[in-house]
Enzyme design. Structure first.
Site, PDB file in Angstrom:
ATOM      1  N   ASP A 187       0.850  -1.188   0.000  1.00 30.11           N
ATOM      2  CA  ASP A 187       0.000   0.000   0.000  1.00 30.11           C
ATOM      3  C   ASP A 187       0.883   1.235   0.000  1.00 30.11           C
ATOM      4  OD1 ASP A 187      -1.958   2.143   0.791  1.00 30.11           O
ATOM      5  OD2 ASP A 187      -3.279   0.422   1.006  1.00 30.11           O
ATOM      6  N   LYS A 209     -12.253  -5.106  -5.996  1.00 26.41           N
ATOM      7  CA  LYS A 209     -13.355  -4.151  -5.848  1.00 26.41           C
ATOM      8  C   LYS A 209     -13.425  -3.271  -7.088  1.00 26.41           C
ATOM      9  CE  LYS A 209     -12.965  -0.795  -2.760  1.00 26.41           C
ATOM     10  NZ  LYS A 209     -12.994  -0.265  -1.380  1.00 26.41           N
ATOM     11  N   ASP A 219       4.181   2.869  -3.790  1.00 29.76           N
ATOM     12  CA  ASP A 219       3.262   2.916  -4.925  1.00 29.76           C
ATOM     13  C   ASP A 219       3.781   1.952  -5.986  1.00 29.76           C
ATOM     14  OD1 ASP A 219       1.728   3.517  -7.123  1.00 29.76           O
ATOM     15  OD2 ASP A 219       1.867   5.691  -6.884  1.00 29.76           O
ATOM     16  N   ASP A 232      -8.541  -4.395  -2.827  1.00 32.68           N
ATOM     17  CA  ASP A 232      -9.636  -3.587  -2.288  1.00 32.68           C
ATOM     18  C   ASP A 232      -9.311  -2.107  -2.489  1.00 32.68           C
ATOM     19  OD1 ASP A 232     -12.168  -3.515  -1.044  1.00 32.68           O
ATOM     20  OD2 ASP A 232     -11.276  -3.029   0.895  1.00 32.68           O
TER      21      ASP A 232
END
Length: 209
Positions: A83, A164, A99, A124
């Protein structure tokens, strides 16, 4: 006007958040976010993760999905999380902050994966929402395209992917691309997903590329 809308929307979100059954349940169970229940529901329906598997969790912070995944893979499995935001350590989770659109971060992530392919890619991820569909939807679709690209780089044959996606412009084209890469693709709307949210989860199994 847009500032007022965002303020009203933020206030509504805060009220919903603190009166949310899943938020309270997450706190009670020591889970880092209500999102953990979404993965639990996907797992109950689709049995994505099994003991001994290797899982990559994209957009992992604050760690709700990683908490669920690491319990499911057990001591012989591996969870690699990434993340751009920091995440407090979780026992058994190999976390990389950065990133992964940046080459050096992607290389570090691929190094953690190693020579063996992974069994499941989870995403997600969501962009910071501005309140403008014309801005938010392209950003969201860009992230899910990156997640699918990650599958092409690290996923083992017959591997699985849960992502997602926000319904809107680009959704149908993305669904087509996922169906081209996997044998079976299902659309899920977990009970723990807020009803007014346009988010759905694509659960794809049988990676074939």
């Amino acid at each position: 006007m847009s500032g007022k809308k965002r303020t009203a929307s933020s206030n509504r979100w805060m009220l919903e958040h603190f009166d949310d059954h899943y938020v309270k349940l997450a706190q009670k169970r020591g889970l880092r976010s209500r999102a953990a229940f979404k993965l639990e529901e996907l797992q109950q329906k689709d049995q994505l993760i099994r003991p001994g598997m290797t899982v990559v969790d994209l957009g992992a912070a604050p760690g709700g999905w990683s908490q669920v995944a690491v319990k499911l893979v057990g001591d012989k499995g591996k969870v690699i999380a990434c993340d751009i935001l920091p995440m407090d350590p979780i026992v058994g989770v190999d976390f990389l902050q950065g990133d992964f659109r940046e080459e050096k971060v992607l290389e570090a992530l691929l190094t953690r994966v190693g020579a063996d392919k992974v069994d499941v890619v989870l995403s997600d991820m969501a962009p910071n929402m501005s309140g403008s569909d014309g801005v938010d939807q392209p950003r969201a679709m860009y992230l899910v395209e990156l997640a699918l690209d990650m599958c092409h780089q690290v996923l083992a044959p017959n591997g699985s992917f849960a992502v997602k996606v926000f319904q809107g412009e680009g959704f149908d084209e993305y669904m087509k691309a996922v169906k081209e890469a996997f044998k079976v693709v299902k659309t899920r709307k977990p009970d723990s997903s807020r009803a007014r949210s346009r988010e759905v989860y694509l659960v794809a199994t049988g990676y074939k590329l």
